[in-house]
Scaffold this active site. Sequence first.
Site, PDB file in Angstrom:
ATOM      1  N   ILE A   1      12.580 -48.768  52.097  1.00 37.41           N
ATOM      2  CA  ILE A   1      12.641 -47.886  53.266  1.00 37.41           C
ATOM      3  C   ILE A   1      12.325 -46.446  52.876  1.00 37.41           C
ATOM      4  CG2 ILE A   1      14.152 -46.999  55.067  1.00 37.41           C
ATOM      5  CD1 ILE A   1      15.658 -49.633  55.005  1.00 37.41           C
TER       6      ILE A   1
ATOM      7  N   GLY B   1      19.966 -46.705  46.886  1.00 34.84           N
ATOM      8  CA  GLY B   1      21.037 -47.708  46.920  1.00 34.84           C
ATOM      9  C   GLY B   1      20.679 -48.872  46.031  1.00 34.84           C
TER      10      GLY B   1
ATOM     11  N   TYR C   1      29.199 -53.456  47.296  1.00 36.95           N
ATOM     12  CA  TYR C   1      28.114 -52.933  48.119  1.00 36.95           C
ATOM     13  C   TYR C   1      28.626 -52.616  49.522  1.00 36.95           C
ATOM     14  CZ  TYR C   1      23.577 -52.555  50.412  1.00 36.95           C
ATOM     15  OH  TYR C   1      22.499 -52.103  51.112  1.00 36.95           O
TER      16      TYR C   1
END
Lengths: 488, 306
Positions: free
Chosen positions: B74, B148, B211
Site C-alpha cells: 500500500i 508494518g 499484530y
Amino acid sequence: MGAEGNGRGPRSSYEYVEGWGMAVGAHARVLRPRSAEEVARAFATARGEGTSIGLRGSGCSYGDASVNAGGHVLDVTRMNRVLAFDPETGVADLESGVTIEQLWKHILPLGFWPKVVSGTMFPTVAGATAMNIHGKNNFKVGTFGDCVQEFDIVLPSGELRTCSRTSEPDLFHAAIGGFGMLGCMTRVRLETKRVHSGEIEVRGVSAHDLAEMMQVFEDEKASADYLVGWIDCFGAEENAGRGLVHVARYLAPGDDPQPEKTLRVAHQELPANILGVIPKSEMWRFLRLFNNDLGWRFVCGVKHQLGRLEGMRGWYRQPHAAFNFLLDYVPNWKFAYGRTGGRGLIQYQSFLPKETALDAYREMLALCHARGHVSYLGVLKRHRPDPFWMTHACDGWSLALDFKVTPENRASLWETCDELTRIVLDAGGKFYFAKDLVLGHLAMLRAFPTEQREAFLALKRRLDPDALLQTNLWRRVFAPDECLTARP
Amino acid sequence: MSGATKRAREHSETWVGYRQELPRYRTDISRWNRARATDNAAVSNSPSTTQPRTAQPRTAQPRAAIVVGASSGIGAALVRQLAADGYDVCAIARRADKLSELEPPAGAGGRIVTRAHDVTDTAAIPELFEEIVRELGGGLDLIVYAAGIMPAVGPEEYDTEKDLSQLEVNLGGCIAWCNEAARLFRTQRRGTIVGIGSIAGDRGRKGSPAYATTKAGMATYLEALRNRLAEARVHVLTVKPGFVDTDMTRGMDGLFWLISADDAARTILKAAHNRFWSTRYVPLRWWAVGTVIRAIPSFLFRRLNI
C-alpha cells in the site's frame, strides 16, 4: 538535537512559528532550553551552523517580533520556575519562561499583584521585559521594565551577565525594550505591589467623542490607578472617538471586609460562560459571525449604548484578573478573524505626545473611514516616559487599532497603515515593536531618537558582531530598506 | 502605479537625508541576505497563500507528503498515487534498493525523494523529519504511516522476540513519526495524518496476537491524536484495509474481496481528503464485517476460527 533532550543540547522540534495575530509566520526549528547553559549551547550550535536565532516567549507579540524565517527559534517557556518570592518586600526571582499567569497565581494569595500586567496573562516575564510591555496603569507606574530590578542575560557569546540599574546600566537599559536582540534573559528579578484585596474598584465613564474621552483621562489621572478607554471606531464625524473609559483604583486596607477570601486564586476566575449560556471556549465561533464591518458596527454600537448605562452605575468591584485580563475572556477569540490562509489581525498602535495626540488621532480615525479600513477595536491609553533606550513610551497617549487581515485586503491595508504612519511621524509619534508588523526602516529612523538608536545599534554590534540574534522584525525595521512600511 | 504607491515613492525621496544614517550592519551580509529572502517568502508563502481561497488553487499549489513504509504494498502505491496527484512525496523505507524502484510518474507530477530509514531507530526521527520537510519545501500537508510487519505465528508459538519486534515497528514507529508530524500540524493548524491499521485490530484473534495488538493500539493512539488535534483542524484518519494483494498477504489461504494495492491507495487518499472519515474500512463493505465481528460475544468468539 532530539525530542528526548539527550544531553547534547536543548529539546527541539520542527514547527510553524507565527506571530500572535497569525498574519505572519515561518517554519523553523524551535529549541526549548531548560537552563542558561543550554541557552549558551544553543547559541554556539547555531553559530557553528551559520544560522541565526530568534528569541521567543509565549509568542504573544502581534507581529513578527518572535518569528525568524530561515533561522532557529529559541523558546524560553521551559525555563519556568518561580525561584524565590519574598513576602515582606514583594520581590520575585523568576526564570525567564514564568508567565504573568503563573506569577499572579503564586503571589496573590500572599497579598501581592504584579505592578504591570498586559491585557492577557500569558506573556512570559522575559518576553515582557524584552518587549518592555505596559498595562493600563502606564501613566502611573511606568512600563514592565520599570519594575525590573535585575536580570541575568546570556549574551550571544555565551557569557552570562547580571544587569541592574547600578551594575551594567547600559545593557540594563538597552536590553529592556531591546526586543531580544542583545541576549536571552534567563532570570528576572521583579518588584510587585502589595494589595489589600483581591478586588479592585471600577467605574465606567461614557464619552461622546475623543476630546471628551481625553478630558476624562486628565480629570481622573491624579486619583486613578488604572485608566483605559475603549473606542468605537465606527463613530464618525462628531461621534469620532466615542466610547467608554474604565477608571479603576486599588482598595485601601479595610475597604474589603474579607480580603482573605477575595485574595484566593479561585475568586479570580474569569466567568466560564458568556451571557450565562455560551461556553466561552466555543465563543469565538459565534463571534466569527459578527466579524465583518456590519457585525462590528452593530456590536460596537450596542456596546457604546451599554457603556452609557454603565456610566450611570457608579463604582463597582471586580477581581484583579477580571479587570486586567480582558483579552482572556474569550479563549482563542483571534480565531474569529480566521484560522487559515493568511487570515488574522494586526494591531496598529501609535504613541503620540500629549500636545499633538488629539488632532492626529482624529485625523487617523477619519482616514480609516475614508480608506474603508475601520478598526474593530480601538483602545486608548495614557503613558509616561521611561529611561529605556528603545522605549515606545512618551508623555502622551497611545491608540491601538485592531485591523482584520485577509489575503485580499493585505495590500490595501498596508497602504492605509503607511498613511497612518505618516500622520504619526509628522506628529512626533513612536511605535511599539510588540504590536508592529507594518513599519519600514525609514519610519523607525524617524520614530526613535537618533542618539538612543545609535547607542543601541552600537551595543548590538559590540555584543553580537555576527548578528546571531535576528528576527523578522529586526531585519524588517533595521535593515537598510528605503521604504516606510514593509510591504506584504 | 496607484496613487498611494506614488505618494509613498515621492515621500521617501524627500528623505534622502535619512539614507546617510543607515546602520552599517553588514559584517555577515550573506547570512543577512539569505534570511531576508526567506522573510519575504514567509510573508507571501505563509500557509495563508498556499491554502486555497477558492476551490481551484488547492491543486495549483505544491503540496508535500511523507509516506513511511513505502517500499512495497500500500505504501508504494500511495507514493505513486500522490506523485501523480502533484504532491512532492518523500518515500521512506528500510530497504533502499526497493525505494529506487519508485519512479516519478511521467508528465505533470510531483517529485519523489527517498530516504532509507529503519523506523525502530526512533532517536533519528526528529532530525530526519526536519531534514525531509525542509527538502520538500518547508511545510507538510500529509503524512502516511504504512510501515508494518506480520510474521507468521504458529498455533503453538509464543515467541516474545517476534511479538515485540512487531510492536516496535508497527506501533513504536507510528507513535514516533506521528508525534513529529503532530507538532508541526498543530502549529500550522492544518495537515492530515493517516495511519494504516487493519481489520485485524478489531478483535484479538487466534492467528496473530501481537499484530492485532499493534493495530488496535494504533487505532487507539490515532483516536487520541484526532481528539487532541481537533482544535487545530488537523485531520487524523485510521484506515482499516481488508485483504489487499501485497507481499504481506501473498500465499495466505481463504482470502476474499481481494483488491489491488493501487485500488486501496486510491480509496485511502479519497478518505484522507474528506474530513467526514475518522476511521475508514477499505473497501467500505468491510465496515459491515467489522461491525458484526466486533459484536460477537467473547464466549462465542473463542470457539470460532475467524
